[in-house]
Design a protein around this motif. Structure first.
Motif, PDB file in Angstrom:
ATOM      1  N   GLN A 102       1.170  -1.265  -0.272  1.00 30.20           N
ATOM      2  CA  GLN A 102       0.018  -0.023  -0.036  1.00 30.20           C
ATOM      3  C   GLN A 102       0.986   1.089   0.110  1.00 30.20           C
ATOM      4  O   GLN A 102       1.641   1.299   0.753  1.00 30.20           O
ATOM      5  CB  GLN A 102      -0.790   0.088   1.496  1.00 30.20           C
ATOM      6  N   PHE A 103       0.679   1.929  -1.065  1.00 27.22           N
ATOM      7  CA  PHE A 103       1.737   3.178  -1.227  1.00 27.22           C
ATOM      8  C   PHE A 103       1.228   4.498  -0.915  1.00 27.22           C
ATOM      9  O   PHE A 103      -0.295   4.663  -1.018  1.00 27.22           O
ATOM     10  CB  PHE A 103       2.250   3.369  -2.585  1.00 27.22           C
ATOM     11  N   GLN A 104       1.865   5.408  -0.242  1.00 27.58           N
ATOM     12  CA  GLN A 104       1.632   6.716   0.218  1.00 27.58           C
ATOM     13  C   GLN A 104       1.592   7.701  -1.213  1.00 27.58           C
ATOM     14  O   GLN A 104       1.879   6.987  -2.113  1.00 27.58           O
ATOM     15  CB  GLN A 104       2.459   7.368   1.019  1.00 27.58           C
ATOM     16  N   ALA A 105       1.296   8.730  -1.160  1.00 30.38           N
ATOM     17  CA  ALA A 105       1.467   9.595  -2.281  1.00 30.38           C
ATOM     18  C   ALA A 105       2.737  10.144  -2.632  1.00 30.38           C
ATOM     19  O   ALA A 105       3.531   9.966  -1.654  1.00 30.38           O
ATOM     20  CB  ALA A 105       0.506  11.107  -1.933  1.00 30.38           C
ATOM     21  N   TRP A 106       3.059  10.337  -3.582  1.00 29.46           N
ATOM     22  CA  TRP A 106       4.351  10.850  -4.236  1.00 29.46           C
ATOM     23  C   TRP A 106       4.627  12.078  -3.455  1.00 29.46           C
ATOM     24  O   TRP A 106       4.075  12.880  -3.328  1.00 29.46           O
ATOM     25  CB  TRP A 106       4.289  11.276  -5.783  1.00 29.46           C
ATOM     26  N   GLY A 107       5.977  11.903  -3.209  1.00 25.51           N
ATOM     27  CA  GLY A 107       6.841  13.368  -2.262  1.00 25.51           C
ATOM     28  C   GLY A 107       6.803  14.320  -3.453  1.00 25.51           C
ATOM     29  O   GLY A 107       6.669  14.248  -4.732  1.00 25.51           O
ATOM     30  N   GLU A 108       7.513  15.455  -2.915  1.00 27.35           N
ATOM     31  CA  GLU A 108       7.954  16.562  -3.622  1.00 27.35           C
ATOM     32  C   GLU A 108       9.275  16.084  -4.493  1.00 27.35           C
ATOM     33  O   GLU A 108       9.788  15.329  -3.952  1.00 27.35           O
ATOM     34  CB  GLU A 108       8.198  17.873  -2.829  1.00 27.35           C
ATOM     35  N   ASP A 110      12.764  16.226  -5.557  1.00 24.93           N
ATOM     36  CA  ASP A 110      14.076  16.652  -5.206  1.00 24.93           C
ATOM     37  C   ASP A 110      14.692  17.361  -6.279  1.00 24.93           C
ATOM     38  O   ASP A 110      15.102  16.627  -7.133  1.00 24.93           O
ATOM     39  CB  ASP A 110      14.608  15.500  -4.490  1.00 24.93           C
ATOM     40  N   LEU A 111      15.024  18.381  -6.177  1.00 23.70           N
ATOM     41  CA  LEU A 111      15.888  19.158  -7.350  1.00 23.70           C
ATOM     42  C   LEU A 111      17.201  18.522  -7.642  1.00 23.70           C
ATOM     43  O   LEU A 111      17.758  18.816  -8.737  1.00 23.70           O
ATOM     44  CB  LEU A 111      15.753  20.878  -7.086  1.00 23.70           C
ATOM     45  N   ASN A 112      17.843  18.333  -6.442  1.00 24.39           N
ATOM     46  CA  ASN A 112      19.156  17.695  -6.695  1.00 24.39           C
ATOM     47  C   ASN A 112      19.183  16.587  -7.307  1.00 24.39           C
ATOM     48  O   ASN A 112      20.258  16.474  -8.217  1.00 24.39           O
ATOM     49  CB  ASN A 112      19.875  17.568  -5.046  1.00 24.39           C
ATOM     50  N   THR A 113      18.416  15.634  -7.234  1.00 24.08           N
ATOM     51  CA  THR A 113      18.250  14.422  -7.915  1.00 24.08           C
ATOM     52  C   THR A 113      17.392  14.365  -8.971  1.00 24.08           C
ATOM     53  O   THR A 113      17.544  13.197  -9.851  1.00 24.08           O
ATOM     54  CB  THR A 113      18.055  13.228  -6.978  1.00 24.08           C
ATOM     55  N   ALA A 114      16.479  15.345  -9.066  1.00 17.97           N
ATOM     56  CA  ALA A 114      15.359  15.170 -10.135  1.00 17.97           C
ATOM     57  C   ALA A 114      14.507  13.924 -10.078  1.00 17.97           C
ATOM     58  O   ALA A 114      13.880  13.422 -11.000  1.00 17.97           O
ATOM     59  CB  ALA A 114      15.754  15.277 -11.397  1.00 17.97           C
ATOM     60  N   LEU A 115      14.256  13.549  -8.734  1.00 17.98           N
ATOM     61  CA  LEU A 115      13.517  12.397  -8.559  1.00 17.98           C
ATOM     62  C   LEU A 115      12.481  12.523  -7.432  1.00 17.98           C
ATOM     63  O   LEU A 115      12.483  13.255  -6.532  1.00 17.98           O
ATOM     64  CB  LEU A 115      14.421  11.213  -8.051  1.00 17.98           C
ATOM     65  N   LYS A 116      11.318  11.888  -7.638  1.00 16.32           N
ATOM     66  CA  LYS A 116      10.372  12.009  -6.525  1.00 16.32           C
ATOM     67  C   LYS A 116      10.302  10.626  -5.782  1.00 16.32           C
ATOM     68  O   LYS A 116      10.364   9.467  -6.712  1.00 16.32           O
ATOM     69  CB  LYS A 116       9.301  12.604  -6.780  1.00 16.32           C
ATOM     70  N   THR A 117       9.939  10.448  -4.503  1.00 18.41           N
ATOM     71  CA  THR A 117       9.963   9.242  -4.068  1.00 18.41           C
ATOM     72  C   THR A 117       8.388   8.709  -3.159  1.00 18.41           C
ATOM     73  O   THR A 117       7.920   9.930  -2.989  1.00 18.41           O
ATOM     74  CB  THR A 117      10.852   8.785  -3.094  1.00 18.41           C
ATOM     75  N   ARG A 118       8.166   7.566  -2.919  1.00 22.40           N
ATOM     76  CA  ARG A 118       6.977   7.312  -2.057  1.00 22.40           C
ATOM     77  C   ARG A 118       7.463   5.949  -1.228  1.00 22.40           C
ATOM     78  O   ARG A 118       8.302   5.236  -1.864  1.00 22.40           O
ATOM     79  CB  ARG A 118       5.888   7.357  -2.775  1.00 22.40           C
ATOM     80  N   THR A 119       6.824   5.923  -0.172  1.00 22.68           N
ATOM     81  CA  THR A 119       7.126   4.637   0.544  1.00 22.68           C
ATOM     82  C   THR A 119       5.792   3.755   0.445  1.00 22.68           C
ATOM     83  O   THR A 119       4.658   4.289   0.421  1.00 22.68           O
ATOM     84  CB  THR A 119       7.394   5.018   2.011  1.00 22.68           C
ATOM     85  N   GLY A 120       6.001   2.352   0.480  1.00 22.84           N
ATOM     86  CA  GLY A 120       5.036   1.571   0.509  1.00 22.84           C
ATOM     87  C   GLY A 120       4.959   0.531   1.830  1.00 22.84           C
ATOM     88  O   GLY A 120       6.171   0.235   2.046  1.00 22.84           O
ATOM     89  N   SER A 121       3.957   0.181   2.498  1.00 22.22           N
ATOM     90  CA  SER A 121       3.901  -0.854   3.412  1.00 22.22           C
ATOM     91  C   SER A 121       3.296  -1.909   3.113  1.00 22.22           C
ATOM     92  O   SER A 121       2.397  -2.126   2.067  1.00 22.22           O
ATOM     93  CB  SER A 121       3.477  -0.088   4.723  1.00 22.22           C
ATOM     94  N   VAL A 135       9.010  -0.615   1.667  1.00 17.52           N
ATOM     95  CA  VAL A 135       9.758  -0.455   0.419  1.00 17.52           C
ATOM     96  C   VAL A 135       9.536   0.983  -0.134  1.00 17.52           C
ATOM     97  O   VAL A 135       8.523   1.697   0.366  1.00 17.52           O
ATOM     98  CB  VAL A 135       9.254  -1.217  -0.807  1.00 17.52           C
ATOM     99  N   THR A 136      10.762   1.584  -0.647  1.00 17.56           N
ATOM    100  CA  THR A 136      10.485   2.975  -1.188  1.00 17.56           C
ATOM    101  C   THR A 136      10.980   2.853  -2.676  1.00 17.56           C
ATOM    102  O   THR A 136      11.916   1.982  -3.231  1.00 17.56           O
ATOM    103  CB  THR A 136      11.655   3.682  -0.574  1.00 17.56           C
ATOM    104  N   ILE A 137      10.292   3.389  -3.462  1.00 21.08           N
ATOM    105  CA  ILE A 137      10.541   3.464  -4.908  1.00 21.08           C
ATOM    106  C   ILE A 137      10.751   5.179  -5.374  1.00 21.08           C
ATOM    107  O   ILE A 137      10.021   5.937  -4.662  1.00 21.08           O
ATOM    108  CB  ILE A 137       9.401   2.938  -5.856  1.00 21.08           C
ATOM    109  N   SER A 138      11.435   5.288  -6.254  1.00 19.10           N
ATOM    110  CA  SER A 138      11.528   6.660  -7.018  1.00 19.10           C
ATOM    111  C   SER A 138      11.454   6.689  -8.532  1.00 19.10           C
ATOM    112  O   SER A 138      11.618   5.701  -9.033  1.00 19.10           O
ATOM    113  CB  SER A 138      13.256   6.963  -6.788  1.00 19.10           C
TER     114      SER A 138
END
Length: 168
Positions: A102-108, A110-121, A135-138
């Protein structure tokens, strides 16, 4: 001398008594007809618990497949068996095809990596699969969305082209 009412009550009582005796005899006969079954002896097996492998799809990376089970024991009749299984095609295979998160919403972004992440339980694991609790995905940040005024100008261009075609 007995009254007719008394005789009628006596006949009713005798009929009820005879019916009661008849029912008792029928029940006793039915119970006598049943054979006493010797209780089955419960076998205590020296066999261990089944250990199941991961589900392997028949084709592709999801859908119907098989898994193998093994167990140990000196007197086991069966130490290996194969079982049908299914891996849902809509599950994220990145974390194991038998683990559902079950994943949370995408985060903001990150301008340094140009990636956004979210965590799932972990929500569910098929067939006692070994799954991570979280788990965490980007993913790359998406392009900026176009503003509404541009969309309106496109509509005007389309309408203008339609009018030009009508005039031709």
């Amino acid at each position: 001398m007995q009254t007719p009412q008394y005789l009628q009550q006596r006949r009713k009582f005798a009929a009820a008594f005879l019916a009661f005796i008849f029912i008792l005899a029928a029940v006793d006969t039915a119970e006598a007809g049943k054979k006493e079954k010797p209780e089955k002896k419960v076998k205590k097996s020296d066999c261990g618990e089944w250990q199941w492998s991961v589900c392997v799809p028949t084709s592709g990376d999801c859908g119907l497949g098989t898994r193998e089970g093994t167990r140990t024991g000196a007197e086991c009749k069966q130490t290996m068996k194969t079982q049908r299984c299914k891996i849902p095609c809509n599950w994220k295979k990145q974390f194991g095809a038998e683990c559902k998160y079950q994943f949370q919403a995408w985060g903001e972004c990150d301008l340094n990596t140009a990636l956004k992440t979210r965590t799932g339980s972990l929500k569910r694991a098929l067939h006692n699969a070994d799954c991570q609790k979280t788990v965490t995905i980007s993913k790359p940040c998406g392009k900026l969305t176009k503003s509404k005024p541009q969309a309106e100008s496109k509509k005007k261009k389309k309408e203008g082209k339609k009018q030009e075609k009508m005039l031709d």
